[in-house]
Design a protein around this motif. Structure first.
Motif, mmCIF file in Angstrom:
data_model
loop_
_atom_site.group_PDB
_atom_site.id
_atom_site.type_symbol
_atom_site.label_atom_id
_atom_site.label_comp_id
_atom_site.label_asym_id
_atom_site.label_seq_id
_atom_site.Cartn_x
_atom_site.Cartn_y
_atom_site.Cartn_z
ATOM 1 N N SER A 6 1.606 -0.963 0.274
ATOM 2 C CA SER A 6 0.536 -1.300 1.226
ATOM 3 C C SER A 6 0.538 -2.745 1.694
ATOM 4 O O SER A 6 -0.428 -3.198 2.304
ATOM 5 C CB SER A 6 -0.842 -0.949 0.627
ATOM 6 N N ASN B 23 4.128 2.742 2.002
ATOM 7 C CA ASN B 23 2.839 3.364 1.700
ATOM 8 C C ASN B 23 2.832 4.117 0.381
ATOM 9 O O ASN B 23 1.783 4.265 -0.234
ATOM 10 C CB ASN B 23 2.420 4.306 2.827
ATOM 11 N N THR C 256 5.801 -1.379 6.205
ATOM 12 C CA THR C 256 4.929 -1.213 5.050
ATOM 13 C C THR C 256 5.366 -0.005 4.239
ATOM 14 O O THR C 256 5.595 1.073 4.797
ATOM 15 C CB THR C 256 3.462 -1.001 5.496
#
Length: 192
Positions: free
Chosen positions: A146, A118, A116
């Motif tokens: 995200s 971020n 992921t």
């Protein structure tokens, strides 16, 4: 008589350096404090379980438009080994996990880890870069902030690029020698 000979020699030396053909470049070094947040039962490594892993790569900036591509960074997610040397059973170690970002902590690779992005930040001096269209790609596919991406192989590669002129997004071309940096925080976890 010596002064009469030395003066023409000195003038020739000075004129020779004034006519010299030379080139100039600027060298840049930068360091970023790593932001490793260790997992209790997993560890991020480079290819083949290499620790420490390489977390920086070069940008190839085309010209003053700020269009760039990057070298790749390859990462893997591994289970941590147990302090007694055994592999974790169902993600648990009775003796506890080997701690730290050390080779002795690296266990089996997790081929189906999720990755992921971020955060993503493009830095060009003190300029406002909110409109710059920087993209981070995992295995050649653009990532969304995200939104986890499940790996299909154990080793994954990341690149970054900006395909649009910054003149479009920032209203200005860049000066030669301008530094461009891209920072992203990547998280990896065992897919559930």
């Amino acid at each position: 008589m010596n002064a009469k000979i030395l003066l023409p020699i000195a003038l020739l030396t000075l004129s020779g350096s004034a006519l010299a053909d030379d080139a100039t470049t600027t060298l840049h070094w930068k360091g970023i404090v790593p932001t490793v947040v260790p997992g209790e039962g997993v560890i991020i490594t480079g290819p083949s379980g290499r620790v420490p892993y390489i977390d920086t790569a070069g940008l190839d900036v085309k010209d003053t438009t700020g269009v760039f591509t990057s070298d790749q960074i390859s990462l893997e997610l591994h289970y941590r080994l147990c302090t007694d040397g055994s592999a974790p059973a169902e993600g648990l170690c009775a003796s506890g996990f080997v701690q730290g970002e050390v080779a002795e902590a690296v266990g089996d690779i997790i081929p189906d880890a999720s990755w992921t992005m971020n955060s993503l930040e493009t830095v060009i001096g003190t300029l406002d870069t909110t409109g710059v269209a920087t993209v981070v790609k995992m295995e050649g596919a653009p990532m969304e902030k995200s939104k986890p991406v499940i790996a299909t192989t154990g080793t994954v590669t990341f690149t970054t690029e900006n395909a649009e002129s910054v003149e479009t997004s920032m209203g200005t071309e860049l000066n030669p020698g301008q530094n461009i940096e891209v920072h992203t925080v990547i998280n990896s976890a065992k897919a559930i």
